[in-house]
Design a protein around this motif. Sequence first.
Motif, PDB file in Angstrom:
ATOM      1  N   MET A 128       0.799  -1.228   0.000  1.00 40.51           N
ATOM      2  CA  MET A 128       0.000   0.000   0.000  1.00 40.51           C
ATOM      3  C   MET A 128       0.829   1.276   0.000  1.00 40.51           C
ATOM      4  O   MET A 128       0.508   2.234  -0.703  1.00 40.51           O
ATOM      5  CB  MET A 128      -0.931   0.026   1.211  1.00 40.51           C
ATOM      6  CG  MET A 128      -2.182  -0.779   1.006  1.00 40.51           C
ATOM      7  SD  MET A 128      -3.195  -0.724   2.487  1.00 40.51           S
ATOM      8  CE  MET A 128      -4.532  -1.809   1.947  1.00 40.51           C
TER       9      MET A 128
ATOM     10  N   PHE B 181      -3.253   0.778 -12.151  1.00 38.22           N
ATOM     11  CA  PHE B 181      -3.678  -0.613 -12.392  1.00 38.22           C
ATOM     12  C   PHE B 181      -3.373  -1.509 -11.189  1.00 38.22           C
ATOM     13  O   PHE B 181      -2.520  -1.196 -10.373  1.00 38.22           O
ATOM     14  CB  PHE B 181      -3.068  -1.178 -13.687  1.00 38.22           C
ATOM     15  CG  PHE B 181      -3.316  -0.272 -14.853  1.00 38.22           C
ATOM     16  CD1 PHE B 181      -4.609  -0.075 -15.322  1.00 38.22           C
ATOM     17  CD2 PHE B 181      -2.286   0.457 -15.430  1.00 38.22           C
ATOM     18  CE1 PHE B 181      -4.857   0.805 -16.360  1.00 38.22           C
ATOM     19  CE2 PHE B 181      -2.535   1.344 -16.465  1.00 38.22           C
ATOM     20  CZ  PHE B 181      -3.825   1.510 -16.934  1.00 38.22           C
TER      21      PHE B 181
ATOM     22  N   PHE C  41     -10.378   0.415 -12.373  1.00 33.23           N
ATOM     23  CA  PHE C  41      -9.259  -0.430 -12.778  1.00 33.23           C
ATOM     24  C   PHE C  41      -7.951   0.357 -12.746  1.00 33.23           C
ATOM     25  O   PHE C  41      -6.954  -0.083 -12.184  1.00 33.23           O
ATOM     26  CB  PHE C  41      -9.525  -1.001 -14.174  1.00 33.23           C
ATOM     27  CG  PHE C  41      -8.491  -1.977 -14.625  1.00 33.23           C
ATOM     28  CD1 PHE C  41      -8.338  -3.197 -13.957  1.00 33.23           C
ATOM     29  CD2 PHE C  41      -7.660  -1.699 -15.694  1.00 33.23           C
ATOM     30  CE1 PHE C  41      -7.371  -4.107 -14.361  1.00 33.23           C
ATOM     31  CE2 PHE C  41      -6.691  -2.607 -16.104  1.00 33.23           C
ATOM     32  CZ  PHE C  41      -6.543  -3.815 -15.436  1.00 33.23           C
ATOM     33  N   ALA C  42      -7.997   1.557 -13.310  1.00 31.21           N
ATOM     34  CA  ALA C  42      -6.765   2.353 -13.393  1.00 31.21           C
ATOM     35  C   ALA C  42      -6.288   2.778 -12.009  1.00 31.21           C
ATOM     36  O   ALA C  42      -5.099   2.751 -11.713  1.00 31.21           O
ATOM     37  CB  ALA C  42      -6.990   3.577 -14.270  1.00 31.21           C
ATOM     38  N   LEU C  43      -7.221   3.152 -11.147  1.00 33.24           N
ATOM     39  CA  LEU C  43      -6.827   3.680  -9.832  1.00 33.24           C
ATOM     40  C   LEU C  43      -7.049   2.651  -8.723  1.00 33.24           C
ATOM     41  O   LEU C  43      -7.180   3.008  -7.548  1.00 33.24           O
ATOM     42  CB  LEU C  43      -7.617   4.958  -9.522  1.00 33.24           C
ATOM     43  CG  LEU C  43      -7.340   6.141 -10.452  1.00 33.24           C
ATOM     44  CD1 LEU C  43      -8.265   7.301 -10.134  1.00 33.24           C
ATOM     45  CD2 LEU C  43      -5.885   6.588 -10.332  1.00 33.24           C
ATOM     46  N   TYR C  44      -7.060   1.374  -9.106  1.00 33.19           N
ATOM     47  CA  TYR C  44      -7.362   0.299  -8.163  1.00 33.19           C
ATOM     48  C   TYR C  44      -6.615   0.426  -6.826  1.00 33.19           C
ATOM     49  O   TYR C  44      -7.203   0.421  -5.751  1.00 33.19           O
ATOM     50  CB  TYR C  44      -7.033  -1.044  -8.830  1.00 33.19           C
ATOM     51  CG  TYR C  44      -7.092  -2.237  -7.923  1.00 33.19           C
ATOM     52  CD1 TYR C  44      -8.264  -2.968  -7.777  1.00 33.19           C
ATOM     53  CD2 TYR C  44      -5.968  -2.652  -7.216  1.00 33.19           C
ATOM     54  CE1 TYR C  44      -8.318  -4.075  -6.950  1.00 33.19           C
ATOM     55  CE2 TYR C  44      -6.010  -3.756  -6.387  1.00 33.19           C
ATOM     56  CZ  TYR C  44      -7.183  -4.463  -6.256  1.00 33.19           C
ATOM     57  OH  TYR C  44      -7.231  -5.547  -5.431  1.00 33.19           O
ATOM     58  N   ARG C  45      -5.307   0.575  -6.907  1.00 37.57           N
ATOM     59  CA  ARG C  45      -4.528   0.585  -5.655  1.00 37.57           C
ATOM     60  C   ARG C  45      -4.830   1.823  -4.822  1.00 37.57           C
ATOM     61  O   ARG C  45      -4.780   1.776  -3.590  1.00 37.57           O
ATOM     62  CB  ARG C  45      -3.036   0.468  -5.978  1.00 37.57           C
ATOM     63  CG  ARG C  45      -2.725  -0.918  -6.549  1.00 37.57           C
ATOM     64  CD  ARG C  45      -1.290  -1.062  -6.951  1.00 37.57           C
ATOM     65  NE  ARG C  45      -0.371  -0.910  -5.835  1.00 37.57           N
ATOM     66  CZ  ARG C  45       0.935  -1.126  -5.943  1.00 37.57           C
ATOM     67  NH1 ARG C  45       1.446  -1.502  -7.089  1.00 37.57           N
ATOM     68  NH2 ARG C  45       1.721  -0.961  -4.905  1.00 37.57           N
ATOM     69  N   HIS C  46      -5.131   2.911  -5.485  1.00 37.43           N
ATOM     70  CA  HIS C  46      -5.493   4.132  -4.763  1.00 37.43           C
ATOM     71  C   HIS C  46      -6.818   3.923  -4.020  1.00 37.43           C
ATOM     72  O   HIS C  46      -6.958   4.296  -2.862  1.00 37.43           O
ATOM     73  CB  HIS C  46      -5.605   5.312  -5.732  1.00 37.43           C
ATOM     74  CG  HIS C  46      -4.320   5.592  -6.458  1.00 37.43           C
ATOM     75  ND1 HIS C  46      -3.586   6.727  -6.235  1.00 37.43           N
ATOM     76  CD2 HIS C  46      -3.628   4.873  -7.370  1.00 37.43           C
ATOM     77  CE1 HIS C  46      -2.502   6.699  -6.993  1.00 37.43           C
ATOM     78  NE2 HIS C  46      -2.513   5.583  -7.695  1.00 37.43           N
TER      79      HIS C  46
ATOM     80  N   THR D 149       1.720   3.215  -3.280  1.00 40.17           N
ATOM     81  CA  THR D 149       0.596   3.382  -4.206  1.00 40.17           C
ATOM     82  C   THR D 149       0.728   4.639  -5.055  1.00 40.17           C
ATOM     83  O   THR D 149       0.421   4.618  -6.239  1.00 40.17           O
ATOM     84  CB  THR D 149      -0.723   3.446  -3.398  1.00 40.17           C
ATOM     85  OG1 THR D 149      -0.914   2.190  -2.763  1.00 40.17           O
ATOM     86  CG2 THR D 149      -1.907   3.730  -4.295  1.00 40.17           C
TER      87      THR D 149
ATOM     88  N   VAL E 196      -1.182   9.479  -1.329  1.00 43.45           N
ATOM     89  CA  VAL E 196      -2.378   9.209  -2.132  1.00 43.45           C
ATOM     90  C   VAL E 196      -3.321  10.401  -1.998  1.00 43.45           C
ATOM     91  O   VAL E 196      -3.509  10.926  -0.901  1.00 43.45           O
ATOM     92  CB  VAL E 196      -3.076   7.911  -1.653  1.00 43.45           C
ATOM     93  CG1 VAL E 196      -4.401   7.703  -2.359  1.00 43.45           C
ATOM     94  CG2 VAL E 196      -2.164   6.717  -1.861  1.00 43.45           C
TER      95      VAL E 196
ATOM     96  N   LEU F 143      -8.094   1.065  -3.116  1.00 44.60           N
ATOM     97  CA  LEU F 143      -7.897   0.079  -2.054  1.00 44.60           C
ATOM     98  C   LEU F 143      -7.331   0.749  -0.798  1.00 44.60           C
ATOM     99  O   LEU F 143      -7.862   0.617   0.301  1.00 44.60           O
ATOM    100  CB  LEU F 143      -6.955  -1.027  -2.547  1.00 44.60           C
ATOM    101  CG  LEU F 143      -6.516  -2.046  -1.493  1.00 44.60           C
ATOM    102  CD1 LEU F 143      -7.715  -2.811  -0.945  1.00 44.60           C
ATOM    103  CD2 LEU F 143      -5.508  -3.028  -2.066  1.00 44.60           C
ATOM    104  N   PHE F 144      -6.266   1.503  -0.967  1.00 45.44           N
ATOM    105  CA  PHE F 144      -5.597   2.129   0.174  1.00 45.44           C
ATOM    106  C   PHE F 144      -6.535   3.158   0.831  1.00 45.44           C
ATOM    107  O   PHE F 144      -6.713   3.161   2.055  1.00 45.44           O
ATOM    108  CB  PHE F 144      -4.306   2.798  -0.302  1.00 45.44           C
ATOM    109  CG  PHE F 144      -3.285   3.057   0.787  1.00 45.44           C
ATOM    110  CD1 PHE F 144      -3.540   2.742   2.115  1.00 45.44           C
ATOM    111  CD2 PHE F 144      -2.042   3.601   0.457  1.00 45.44           C
ATOM    112  CE1 PHE F 144      -2.584   2.978   3.104  1.00 45.44           C
ATOM    113  CE2 PHE F 144      -1.090   3.844   1.434  1.00 45.44           C
ATOM    114  CZ  PHE F 144      -1.360   3.535   2.754  1.00 45.44           C
TER     115      PHE F 144
END
Lengths: 259, 282
Positions: free
Chosen positions: A94, A102, B152-157, A97, B173, B159-160
């Motif tokens: 994390m 993706f 999809f493009a900002l998935y990790r953003h 990020t 972020v 999630l966090f």
Amino acid sequence: MTADVLVECAHITCAYDSTVAVHDAHVTLYRGDFVGIVGPSGSGKTTLLKAILGAVTPVEGHVTKKPGLRMGYVPQVESVDWNFPVTVLEVVAMTRTAGRFFPRITQDERDGAIDVLTRLGLGGLENRHIRELSGGQQQRVFVARALFHRPELLVLDEPTSGVDVRTRHEVLHLLADLHDEGMSIVLTTHDLNGLAAHLPRLVCMNTHVIADGPPLEVLNSDVLERTYGAPMEVLIHGGMPVVLDQGNTEVVRRLGGLA
Amino acid sequence: MFAAGIFEPFEYQFFNNGLVVATLAGALCGLLGVFVVLRGMSYIGHGLSHAVFGGAAASAVMQLNYFVGAGIWGVASGVIIGRIARRKLIGADAAIGVVTTASFALGLALLNRYGQAKKSIEAVLFGSVLGVETADIIAVSAVSVLTAVIIFALYRHFLFATFDPEVAQTSGVKVAWIEALLMAMLSLTILVTMRVIGTLLISALLVIPASVARMTTNSFARMLWISPIIGAVSASLGMYLSYHLDTSASATIILVGTTMFIVVYAFTGLRGRSRIAHLHHV
Ligand SMILES: Nc1ncnc2c1ncn2[C@@H]1O[C@H](COP(=O)(O)OP(=O)(O)OP(=O)(O)O)[C@@H](O)[C@H]1O
Ligand SMILES: [Mg+2]
């Protein structure tokens, strides 16, 4: 600010709605510091950490940071949503990020994360759900996440709450190692004898800062009584202060122990 | 029970249009529902749908295009609601409740006063497959594609920021942007699906598929595709059954979703149950 100052909280006051959590606190963190913040529940320790991180904006005073300072934060375990569907690896990744798009975690990141996990004794657990870990392992996953960001200042909120003596020693040794490698550390704790007394510098607070200095100076019955509002006695044992809670003798008497 | 032939509904253009919109609506609500459920903000879906209703009524009275009028109103209230909710002020949920219900009441009053017949109110409250136009199909498709691409493009953003917004913020972020984006996507979703699903039942469609998905998996990524599938299946099955049973489409969709919930709840046993036991507000 001199070159060695990482964060300076200049007379900050922080409030939620009408609750003043931190009042007129002046605390400076230097490069190489290893500072413990102690105080009773609700005394504003977490709030002070969040002000240092920039997650809480003071209503008065201001927080100045060394430009570009990288900080890693390990939250109080009680504040983590353990039911959230994430694996250990996803949690660790994390902190890298920003600027990434993706879902994919690159091989590079995966290797780096596994290195950090292995170093913290969590090798092989990267695909576990965060709930399926012991309390000590859960704590270390969040230390791993903070370290993965390669911080200069590591900020930990009660890193030893709810863990057994052995895990506490492990966490302490890990922090001592990191400190030896040049990391600056600030943490909060309720554990005066097991943790706070071992640190080079303590900040005692109860909404405002009551004392700031080495344990031998600040752990005395006067400061402690003003911090906790309860009488406490301090013995020096092997050059280290040991805090005795006088309330205990009263409890023991009432419960009929130690006749 | 099936008085009509099995394929009969597909002979009607209105049914096919309704089916396309409902299926996409189910998938879209399922996708965004993951965030709604994991952050325990189902009351926001409820509030937003009521706010959008006010915007829809106002734009009808002012003879503005529905998508323009209700869209601006909805996105604006969504972003504001998100801000208030995030600040965790005491009474924030009450404030949101008051404002969105007032927006709803205003919409009702406007429709009463200047409005078209009782029929259109009913259509907005409970949804209607009869009024589905090509514009609805285009709108719901566009929002679906946009939402899928953004997530999809900002998935990790996402999630966090969903898991731990404060630490995400300090790790660089742009949490405020992610939140505004999420609220805008939610508002647009409600906007383009409301005419079929209706104001009153849309918040259920935001919660049920994601809760079912949560019971079946411990992975955020898998939730993000299981939940839209469950949403799409309940919506299309519900639409189809409603034709034969002569029931309201949206009510039937929700009942199909609820049935899935009960079946999965029974089959996943304690493990699945404990996973949703901690979801707040659901
Ligand atoms: N998000 C919040 N909203 C409103 N009030 C809060 C919030 N967080 C903390 N407070 C209040 O601010 C005060 C300080 O809280 P804080 O969490 O900083 O204390 P703490 O010293 O970390 O306590 P503990 O040792 O129990 O973790 C308390 O009175 C608490 O009730
Ligand atoms: Mg705390």
